[in-house]
Design a protein around this motif. Structure first.
Motif, PDB file in Angstrom:
ATOM      1  N   LEU A 213      33.032 -32.897  27.964  1.00  0.00           N
ATOM      2  CA  LEU A 213      32.260 -32.456  29.117  1.00  0.00           C
ATOM      3  C   LEU A 213      33.194 -32.309  30.304  1.00  0.00           C
ATOM      4  O   LEU A 213      34.031 -33.173  30.555  1.00  0.00           O
ATOM      5  N   ILE A 214      33.058 -31.213  31.035  1.00  0.00           N
ATOM      6  CA  ILE A 214      33.783 -31.018  32.290  1.00  0.00           C
ATOM      7  C   ILE A 214      32.788 -31.264  33.419  1.00  0.00           C
ATOM      8  O   ILE A 214      31.850 -30.495  33.615  1.00  0.00           O
ATOM      9  N   ASN A 215      32.977 -32.362  34.134  1.00  0.00           N
ATOM     10  CA  ASN A 215      32.050 -32.698  35.215  1.00  0.00           C
ATOM     11  C   ASN A 215      32.348 -31.927  36.496  1.00  0.00           C
ATOM     12  O   ASN A 215      31.431 -31.563  37.235  1.00  0.00           O
ATOM     13  N   ARG A 216      33.625 -31.710  36.747  1.00  0.00           N
ATOM     14  CA  ARG A 216      34.002 -31.026  37.984  1.00  0.00           C
ATOM     15  C   ARG A 216      35.292 -30.261  37.768  1.00  0.00           C
ATOM     16  O   ARG A 216      36.288 -30.815  37.308  1.00  0.00           O
ATOM     17  N   GLU A 217      35.256 -28.986  38.105  1.00  0.00           N
ATOM     18  CA  GLU A 217      36.445 -28.152  38.000  1.00  0.00           C
ATOM     19  C   GLU A 217      37.106 -28.036  39.366  1.00  0.00           C
ATOM     20  O   GLU A 217      36.426 -27.866  40.375  1.00  0.00           O
ATOM     21  N   PRO A 218      38.432 -28.117  39.420  1.00  0.00           N
ATOM     22  CA  PRO A 218      39.119 -28.041  40.717  1.00  0.00           C
ATOM     23  C   PRO A 218      39.145 -26.618  41.250  1.00  0.00           C
ATOM     24  O   PRO A 218      39.174 -25.652  40.486  1.00  0.00           O
ATOM     25  N   LYS A 219      39.160 -26.508  42.576  1.00  0.00           N
ATOM     26  CA  LYS A 219      39.289 -25.193  43.207  1.00  0.00           C
ATOM     27  C   LYS A 219      40.754 -24.799  43.349  1.00  0.00           C
ATOM     28  O   LYS A 219      41.081 -23.622  43.435  1.00  0.00           O
ATOM     29  N   LEU A 220      41.631 -25.804  43.389  1.00  0.00           N
ATOM     30  CA  LEU A 220      43.069 -25.566  43.459  1.00  0.00           C
ATOM     31  C   LEU A 220      43.759 -26.342  42.339  1.00  0.00           C
ATOM     32  O   LEU A 220      43.272 -27.383  41.912  1.00  0.00           O
ATOM     33  N   ILE A 221      44.889 -25.833  41.885  1.00  0.00           N
ATOM     34  CA  ILE A 221      45.690 -26.473  40.829  1.00  0.00           C
ATOM     35  C   ILE A 221      44.790 -26.777  39.633  1.00  0.00           C
ATOM     36  O   ILE A 221      44.483 -27.928  39.318  1.00  0.00           O
ATOM     37  N   LYS A 222      44.362 -25.724  38.979  1.00  0.00           N
ATOM     38  CA  LYS A 222      43.402 -25.861  37.884  1.00  0.00           C
ATOM     39  C   LYS A 222      44.014 -26.473  36.628  1.00  0.00           C
ATOM     40  O   LYS A 222      43.305 -27.032  35.800  1.00  0.00           O
ATOM     41  N   GLN A 223      45.339 -26.359  36.464  1.00  0.00           N
ATOM     42  CA  GLN A 223      45.981 -26.894  35.269  1.00  0.00           C
ATOM     43  C   GLN A 223      46.060 -28.415  35.343  1.00  0.00           C
ATOM     44  O   GLN A 223      46.585 -28.978  36.302  1.00  0.00           O
TER      45      GLN A 223
END
Length: 476
Positions: A213-223
């Motif tokens: 599960l991905i709870n939160r994806e970053p807006k910057l530095i996605k890797q």
């Protein structure tokens, strides 16, 4: 118009403007406590239900995004004005603070006539016949011994200061706001949060495809930084069938090296910007499907939510038209004709296996580790049982600026409120063959205690000059 801009600038940098901005921000953040926030609703349906119940109120809230108060345009605008105001105030005050720290210009040397006219100036009179230069040297030696900085020395006077750089605490304290802002923005825009499940003996990397599960994806530095995670062992501790502790041993592989670590309840492991915390555990029973000759056709360890006795979960084996339902009893017993588990510890594990095909049962029964059951010319072997752990993995940058900002802010407050600045001025003159020493001073805080300190300084200097003879004279 120029006059109006100047008038606005004076008002904008004033303390009144500071109070107004902080009051507005307090109202906004308090509104976040009373206005229902989007994150509080468990589902979109509940959120829509609230909207339909209060259409006018919800329309205003949504227009200004008050239900997302921390990213609302109103809040962002207020914060922007606050930091612009902060920049203006700091830039306006920096020259003043530098002057107060005696980093620009020279320390003001007050001559004897000026000292005598200042209220509170005290006088001591030396009995011994000593020269002004000797007296001046003794005063300097005493002050330096007591951690005073002598700034300006003239033929008959000197100025000294203690905690010279205290005014710079103002700059440090306000600088901490910008460091905390930078840290907060980095945390907010680079935060990644996801759940990854590992079974004992299993190894996975932190590639996004492995996350449950991905709870939160970053807006910057996605890797996300690539780590290898290998779960070695899991040891839960129970008291009266209540989990009280958890010990998780694993290896973290990174940049060619491996580190053995132990995690526990509320005991995460940090690896650079990554934080790994065990959030939940369960069991992964080993099921192997074979044909009538014993040839293995499929199977493996299946992550099932069945640890608590009586819970049922299911799995499928690709390529076969069966669905397998499992109930698990970690410490099997029969009570009043019912299957129960005496505890949650894996003492005597038993599974109740139901095999369905096209909606109908083709097998149903209890299976112990090592046993094989048969249906439709196939065999299903129950091997052993291992624990699985659901890890919460968080990646964020910005904690370091936050910690530094907090430290800088505390240092600034200490400099201003504890190690505050004090200043003393001495003038020495001879009058009719007598050596007169006039002295006065100021302190940013605690005027009364500083007055006592100043009197002690005068007594100590006189003792130094007179070899324990008492002072003669008093107020000038």
């Amino acid at each position: 118009m120029l006059f109006s801009l100047k008038k606005f600038y004076v008002f904008f940098k004033s303390a009144r403007m500071t109070v107004i901005i902080i009051s507005v921000m307090m109202v906004l953040f308090l509104a976040g406590l009373f206005v229902p926030q989007k994150t509080f609703f468990g589902s979109r349906a509940k959120y829509d239900e609230w909207r339909f119940a209060s259409p006018n109120f919800s329309a205003v809230v949504e227009y200004f995004k008050l239900n997302e108060i921390y990213i609302s345009p109103v809040t962002v605008a207020a914060l922007s004005v606050f930091f612009i105001h902060l920049i203006v105030v700091v830039l306006n005050r920096v020259p003043v603070m530098l002057r107060k720290a005696y980093l620009t210009g020279n320390a003001e040397r007050v001559e004897t006539p000026d000292i005598r006219d200042i209220p509170g100036t005290a006088r001591i009179e030396a009995q011994k016949d000593i020269g002004a230069d000797v007296a001046m040297a003794e005063v300097q030696r005493y002050l330096r011994k007591k951690m005073w900085t002598v700034l300006s020395v003239g033929p008959t006077g000197l100025t000294a200061v203690k905690n010279r750089y205290s005014p710079l605490g103002f700059i440090l304290f306000h600088l901490s706001f910008f460091l905390c802002l930078m840290g907060g923005l980095l945390v907010s825009y680079t935060r990644f949060s996801g759940n990854l499940v590992l079974t004992e003996g299993q190894e996975l990397t932190t590639e996004l495809k492995h996350f449950r599960l991905i709870n939160r994806e970053p807006k910057l530095i996605k890797q996300v930084p690539l780590l290898g995670l290998e779960l070695s062992s899991v040891k839960p501790v129970y008291e009266r069938n209540i989990a009280v502790d958890l010990s998780v041993n694993m290896k973290i592989k990174h940049e060619g090296g491996a580190e053995a670590v132990t995690l526990g309840t509320n005991k995460p492991v940090n690896k650079g910007s990554m934080s790994i915390l065990p959030q939940n555990i369960g069991v992964s029973p080993l099921f192997l499907l074979s044909d009538m000759y014993g040839k293995e056709l499929g199977g493996g360890y299946f992550v099932l939510n069945i640890l608590k006795g009586g819970q049922e979960d299911s799995f499928e084996i690709p390529g076969f038209p069966y669905k397998f339902y499992v109930r698990f009893y970690p410490d099997y017993a029969v009570e009043d004709g019912r299957d129960i588990s005496r505890s949650l510890e894996l003492r005597d594990p038993v599974v109740f296996l139901t095999v369905q095909k096209s909606g109908g049962n083709v097998y149903e029964g209890r299976v112990r580790p090592g046993q094989t059951v048969f249906f439709d010319g196939l065999g299903m072997r129950y091997g052993d049982t291992r624990y699985w752990v659901d890890f919460l993995i968080v990646r964020e940058y910005g904690n370091m600026p936050l910690f530094i900002g907090f430290g800088v802010g505390v240092a600034g407050l200490l400099m201003r409120l504890v190690f505050f600045q004090k200043e003393v001025v001495f003038n020495i003159e001879k009058e009719g063959g007598r050596m007169l020493i006039f002295y006065n001073g100021r302190s940013e805080y605690y005027k009364h205690s500083f007055k006592e300190e100043l009197e002690k300084i005068g007594r100590d200097i006189l003792l130094t000059l007179e070899q324990d003879q008492g002072p003669i004279g008093g107020k000038a």
